[in-house]
Design an enzyme around this catalytic site. Structure first.
Site, mmCIF file in Angstrom:
data_model
loop_
_atom_site.group_PDB
_atom_site.id
_atom_site.type_symbol
_atom_site.label_atom_id
_atom_site.label_comp_id
_atom_site.label_asym_id
_atom_site.label_seq_id
_atom_site.Cartn_x
_atom_site.Cartn_y
_atom_site.Cartn_z
ATOM 1 N N SER C 18 16.045 13.293 51.728
ATOM 2 C CA SER C 18 16.530 14.525 51.109
ATOM 3 C C SER C 18 17.060 14.248 49.704
ATOM 4 O O SER C 18 17.758 13.263 49.471
ATOM 5 C CB SER C 18 17.649 15.118 51.970
ATOM 6 N N ASN C 100 17.206 20.719 54.531
ATOM 7 C CA ASN C 100 18.489 20.032 54.665
ATOM 8 C C ASN C 100 19.594 20.953 54.168
ATOM 9 O O ASN C 100 19.479 21.543 53.093
ATOM 10 C CB ASN C 100 18.419 18.728 53.842
ATOM 11 N N ASN C 128 23.327 17.754 56.644
ATOM 12 C CA ASN C 128 23.970 16.685 55.883
ATOM 13 C C ASN C 128 25.473 16.761 56.160
ATOM 14 O O ASN C 128 26.148 17.658 55.661
ATOM 15 C CB ASN C 128 23.659 16.888 54.395
ATOM 16 N N CYS C 131 29.634 15.774 53.935
ATOM 17 C CA CYS C 131 30.493 16.648 53.150
ATOM 18 C C CYS C 131 31.947 16.341 53.475
ATOM 19 O O CYS C 131 32.317 16.242 54.638
ATOM 20 C CB CYS C 131 30.197 18.093 53.516
ATOM 21 N N GLY C 218 18.766 2.325 47.484
ATOM 22 C CA GLY C 218 17.790 1.343 47.032
ATOM 23 C C GLY C 218 17.847 0.034 47.806
ATOM 24 O O GLY C 218 18.617 -0.119 48.756
ATOM 25 N N GLY C 245 16.475 1.903 51.093
ATOM 26 C CA GLY C 245 15.857 0.772 50.402
ATOM 27 C C GLY C 245 14.443 0.429 50.798
ATOM 28 O O GLY C 245 13.944 -0.640 50.455
ATOM 29 N N GLY C 266 13.347 7.115 49.665
ATOM 30 C CA GLY C 266 14.108 7.818 48.640
ATOM 31 C C GLY C 266 13.880 7.205 47.273
ATOM 32 O O GLY C 266 12.903 7.515 46.582
HETATM 33 C C1 FMN Z 1 19.333 10.825 43.451
HETATM 34 C C2 FMN Z 1 19.588 10.985 44.916
HETATM 35 C C3 FMN Z 1 19.871 12.248 45.430
HETATM 36 C C4 FMN Z 1 20.123 12.419 46.783
HETATM 37 N N1 FMN Z 1 20.377 13.666 47.266
HETATM 38 C C5 FMN Z 1 20.589 13.850 48.603
HETATM 39 C C6 FMN Z 1 20.786 15.139 49.139
HETATM 40 O O1 FMN Z 1 20.743 16.152 48.443
HETATM 41 N N2 FMN Z 1 21.021 15.254 50.476
HETATM 42 C C7 FMN Z 1 21.023 14.172 51.307
HETATM 43 O O2 FMN Z 1 21.202 14.337 52.515
HETATM 44 N N3 FMN Z 1 20.796 12.926 50.833
HETATM 45 C C8 FMN Z 1 20.595 12.732 49.496
HETATM 46 N N4 FMN Z 1 20.341 11.463 49.011
HETATM 47 C C9 FMN Z 1 20.295 10.324 49.941
HETATM 48 C C10 FMN Z 1 18.847 9.951 50.302
HETATM 49 O O3 FMN Z 1 18.216 10.979 51.006
HETATM 50 C C11 FMN Z 1 18.831 8.664 51.150
HETATM 51 O O4 FMN Z 1 19.600 8.894 52.311
HETATM 52 C C12 FMN Z 1 19.395 7.463 50.421
HETATM 53 O O5 FMN Z 1 19.052 7.509 49.071
HETATM 54 C C13 FMN Z 1 18.925 6.127 51.014
HETATM 55 O O6 FMN Z 1 17.545 5.941 50.894
HETATM 56 P P1 FMN Z 1 16.835 5.133 49.686
HETATM 57 O O7 FMN Z 1 17.539 3.827 49.562
HETATM 58 O O8 FMN Z 1 15.398 5.014 50.091
HETATM 59 O O9 FMN Z 1 17.015 5.964 48.457
HETATM 60 C C14 FMN Z 1 20.085 11.286 47.648
HETATM 61 C C15 FMN Z 1 19.801 10.041 47.133
HETATM 62 C C16 FMN Z 1 19.542 9.866 45.781
HETATM 63 C C17 FMN Z 1 19.232 8.495 45.271
#
Ligand code: FMN
Ligand code: FAD
Ligand code: FAD
Ligand code: FMN
Ligand code: FES
Ligand code: FES
Lengths: 273, 295, 295, 273
Positions: C18, C100, C128, C131, C218, C245, C266
């Site tokens: 998300s 979401n 989510n 919050c 990441g 990541g 993500g």
């Molecule tokens: C720029 C950014 C914006 C994100 N926005 C949301 C969001 O709106 N809602 C949510 O549940 N998670 C959000 N996340 C979390 C990601 O969905 C994910 O849980 C997290 O980044 C870990 O995965 P990754 O390491 O592959 O990025 C966001 C992450 C990033 C990096």
């Protein structure tokens, strides 16, 4: 132990320049000019890392320095010329293998305890393979310089790796695929040698299954052996407690400060990693 | 740049993280130079437990992107071994000595603390409260109420400075720090490693580490460490020892800026055994260059 | 390699995290190719709130060793804007749609969930729960009891699959997952970002991010994600969406091996917009090569 | 907006080879052979990352790709030759600047929306400096090719950076240290030009303080301006919501999809980063 084969390292890591890089089949040999360090003992090792771009390889690694046995060492110019023998097997060795003359390395060492002399009128018998050839080369240099015989038996995977044998004098070679020398295991050659003369100390370094075979063979025949082991290391100087090897008597020993050379009798088995 | 910390005066603000520097082993590798150029302003011992421990089966290390997972398992000689054989050697170091201890019950901790309180060589104590509670499986330090209860028993057993090393694996590290302060801690230190899993690099579904899970340290966790140190320093009045991924003087300065009094260096010493010296020098240079306006 | 997930059938196990992929904006950059080669097997919307939000003041991004801190602040058009202008566009994507949502009270969440339950375009909902509770300042999802209480109110409002996106900033993510399952969640997803602080690169003591703190994502957090996913999958029977990541098919395989049913990508999409396609292909190749014995 | 100056990018990142690397004072110009992408519009940008060792620089970075305006583009061979102008200011640009001919880059683009034509009989006036020279070069190429005049005013720090002016035709130069051209700010030159003929659209790209000065000057004189802004970007295609810029009317806009070129009238101020 005051007379264990351990030369102390200058404290801290220093930065040295690569003075030569050459390829030997699948292996890379790097020479560096170590202006601040002492001559190491055969069997000791150094922690190496590229001074630039140590990271950013596969899986965003490497990050920690890597351990390498010294292949050869001699006084040269204002310091010591050290050689290392590398095979690219992962992000750390890949980075080191792509370095060129003039590039800089961070090094810490010499570390650990090396090979002790056979004594008791026994002859030395060197046995190893792969990058395990490295510590045997410097050890053979030392034995030959003392006028002691130092026959060597080396095992390699295939023709791409067999050129590693050139690093030793008059090594008998075995290859897994039969492309060079004996078609089979280096322990076949070791068994032959021990059949001929068992009054020996075997000095071995190589992949774990080979070392375990050497250890078992020596144990079975009551022949002393010194094994230069490997294990995953983060620090190389006893700080992390990560490099442990289980002992026959129970408990663990840190390979970086209590090894990497161990008396084979201390092990029930050479660990797989 | 000397620093006051819990009544001790340290030559600079850089110490080692517990369990990341074995001064006795380092002396075997580097000789007396280690003592002459000791990299830290105080030496923190690895975690000592009441009984000797062999630690976890290998592999114990796993490299991650800009980080390290360890599952060392707190090998140590136990209290007796530490007092009898390590302490006399450590007392020869030119810096104050902080002994880190862990126990799975308040009684164990009290025994450890009392025994160390008796020894002049020890200048301060650090309590590692990342020990799992046998009943809940969670770290003692993760629950502020449980943490305070343990500390109230331990605190009276020593007049030496008592540092509580908080666990980072918690929802509210500020509340834990507050509980530690309220229960009489003289300082808190953080962060310890983040709970992490290392998959086998070659075999599907198999853990790499002998103990399956471990703790993540190094640059990968620096931003998490800065957030927790900042949170804690904003919450308590007692001094904070900040650590997690510090590699340079700039990183140490950032820790000080978010509220730490001392900065501990762990994983970076593995890459550079004299990292403590380098970092404290870099920090000096930063202060010299820019007064309070650190680079 | 198609996968069943909460009654949906997905073409492969890779979805987006998300807030890390805006299909509408991506279509503006890449045109119809984005739809024709859509990289994910389901599309997860960014977090939608009841009222529109502009998000946090910039800077919102900070690069760390093998990671990224973001403090985006959940900008979105609010429920009405989402239903009226985004949903019709998202419905044109060739994959199921997961929306979401976040609310700071159970009532807000109920309103959101009921409104989305009415819309056929929405195939599943993700909550989510990172919050902050207005009273404690802690994430709602950090306290299993509070989480369960909220879910018991929300659950009856929809017949669509309900995924709870857990917060990783907690002592016991397993307990939170258990609470979610007990309160009727159909699946859990994790990990969200780790709380992190980004110091200003040039100015001492000043936060870089407009909002001071943010969340770390990441490769830096992959090992933490694997530990939490493993912990949760060992604890609950409902399916788990694993993330944190993931950059390659091997990383995705590791997530599946520790118990995930789906894997979300993500941050890697920022480096490679078609990462989802690449990773699902790499995963296919791994399965093809080694049967169950994944590379 | 269907006729906004936006060429769509192929979906996903592709890998291209560096065909030329040259230095221009403190700047590096890289040319790549993009066999899969279209010709970009002036003012559009690409996300770039080295295909090898993107990481392992200072502070274990870079990790994310970096945004670069296209400096020049033309059909060449089977595809498009793209040029970029770089200055090493941190780990990402340092890595890119050390690449050599033959090295590979990951690229995504063209991205964002570029410059629109002046229209209404107004003349174009190009104004910028530093690496902000890049989008003005390709824009000047296009204007000149259409037979439109495209006078350019460029500001640089010092003599090491002034060679950047060679990338444009007949640019008037200002340097902060007076080593080349006008000793002072490029906005001094801009004010002169507008004094002479204010029936212009100003196209500007450069460091934030310069852009803000241009914006304020144009606002004060009621002259239209198009500003190519920069902001920290993680993705470049609207995915992360990280690159926002505050608008005069309130709210934010994502620079990567709604910019990087903006009508100056939309901003109350050019943000400092
Ligand atoms: C720029 C950014 C914006 C994100 N926005 C949301 C969001 O709106 N809602 C949510 O549940 N998670 C959000 N996340 C979390 C990601 O969905 C994910 O849980 C997290 O980044 C870990 O995965 P990754 O390491 O592959 O990025 C966001 C992450 C990033 C990096
Ligand atoms: C005392 C000693 C002397 C040595 N001498 C030499 C020598 O002379 N020449 C030489 O070429 N090599 C030598 N080695 C081995 C050398 O240190 C390793 O090959 C090197 O560390 C591998 O690093 P890498 O990044 O290339 O590969 P890695 O990716 O580290 O892989 C190497 C092995 O480590 C394990 N592994 C994989 N991923 C990880 C991970 N993420 N974290 C931890 N472990 C992992 C696996 O078992 C893998 O096979 C020696 C080792 C020791 C301990
Ligand atoms: C649309 C666009 C077009 C551009 N065109 C060009 C061009 O043609 N030529 C050119 O040379 N450059 C151009 N840039 C700028 C270029 O993208 C940056 O110089 C580059 O991203 C810097 O990366 P770096 O790693 O070298 O430096 P960084 O370390 O990223 O430092 C650059 C700036 O980012 C900030 N910063 C520092 N540390 C961090 C951190 N950890 N996380 C986040 N931010 C940090 C600071 O403000 C610093 O001054 C353009 C940027 C945009 C958005
Ligand atoms: C190999 C290793 C062993 C550790 N052992 C201990 C220990 O015994 N007791 C303890 O309190 N912390 C221990 N730690 C945690 C460190 O003291 C420190 O809190 C953590 O590593 C974060 O700092 P760093 O990123 O600088 O390493 C250990 C860390 C590592 C990497
Ligand atoms: S490698 Fe760290 S103790 Fe041996
Ligand atoms: S850079 Fe990610 S939205 Fe603009």
């Amino acid at each position: 132990m005051t007379d264990e084969p351990r030369t102390l390292a200058p404290f801290g890591r220093r930065t040295v320049a690569i003075t030569e890089r050459r390829e030997l089949g699948a292996y890379v040999v790097l020479a560096v000019a170590d202006t601040e360090g002492p001559l190491p003992r055969a069997g000791q090792f150094y922690m190496l890392a590229a001074a630039q771009r140590w990271g950013g390889g596969s899986d965003e690694r490497p990050f920690l320095p890597r351990a390498f046995s010294v292949l050869r060492a001699r006084e040269a110019g204002a310091g010591v010329r050290l050689e290392f023998m590398l095979e690219a097997v992962g992000p750390g060795t890949e980075r080191l293998c792509e370095l060129a003359q003039g590039d800089r390395l961070h090094i810490t060492g010499p570390l650990g305890v090396g090979f002790d002399r056979p004594g008791d009128g026994r002859r030395a018998l060197l046995c190893g393979g792969g990058v395990g050839t490295a510590p045997l080369a410097i050890w053979q240099d030392e034995l030959l310089a003392r006028g002691a015989p130092a026959p060597a038996l080396l095992g390699f995977r295939d023709a791409a790796h067999a050129p590693g044998a050139e690093l030793l004098h008059n090594a008998r070679v075995a290859t897994d695929d039969g492309s060079h020398g004996h078609h089979g295991l280096v322990t076949d050659l070791l068994a032959e040698e021990l059949d001929a003369d068992a009054n020996a100390v075997v000095y071995a370094c190589g992949p774990p299954p080979m070392l375990e075979a050497v250890r078992a063979l020596c144990e079975a025949r009551g022949v002393a052996c010194r094994l230069a082991l490997e294990s995953g290391m983060a620090c190389g100087f006893g700080a992390c407690f990560g490099c442990v090897v289980p002992l026959r008597e129970g408990g663990y020993l840190r390979l970086c400060v209590d090894g990497p050379v161990l008396d084979g009798a201390r092990l029930a088995e050479v660990p797989a990693h | 740049m000397s620093v006051a910390f819990c009544g001790l005066r340290l030559a600079h603000p850089i110490v080692n993280g517990s369990g990341t520097f074995d001064a006795i082993a380092a002396r075997r590798a580097f000789g007396d130079a280690l003592v002459e150029h000791f990299p830290f302003a105080a030496f923190v011992s690895k975690t000592i437990t009441l009984e000797p421990r062999q630690g976890n089966p290998p592999p114990r290390l796993y490299e991650t992107p800009a980080g390290l997972i360890n599952s060392i398992g707190l090998p140590n000689k136990g209290l007796r071994g530490y007092l009898d054989s390590d302490l006399p050697e450590l007392a020869r170091l030119p810096v104050p000595l902080i002994t880190n201890v862990m126990g799975s019950t308040a009684e164990e901790l009290c025994t450890l603390v009392e025994a160390l309180d008796d020894r002049d060589e020890v200048d301060a104590l650090e309590l590692n409260v990342s020990c799992p509670n046998v009943r809940t499986g969670l770290d003692i330090g993760a629950d502020p109420v449980e943490l305070a209860a343990v500390l109230r028993e331990v605190r009276p057993r020593t007049g030496k400075p008592l540092i509580v090393k908080l666990t980072p694996n918690t929802a509210d590290v500020g509340a834990a720090a507050q509980a530690a302060q309220d229960a009489g801690a003289d300082a808190v230190s953080l962060i310890n490693t983040l709970r992490a899993y290392a998959p086998h690099p070659e075999r599907a579904g198999v853990p790499w580490l002998g103990n399956a899970t471990g703790g993540l340290s190094g640059p990968a966790i620096r931003a998490v460490a800065l957030a927790q140190v900042r949170e804690v320093a904003g919450r308590v009045a007692i001094p904070v020892v900040g650590m997690g991924g510090v590699q340079t003087g700039v990183h140490a300065a950032r820790m000080l800026e978010v509220g730490a009094t001392l900065v501990a260096v762990g994983t970076e010493s593995f890459r550079d055994p004299a990292a403590g010296t380098r970092i404290s020098r870099e920090l000096d240079d930063l202060f010299a260059k820019s007064g309070d306006n650190i680079g």
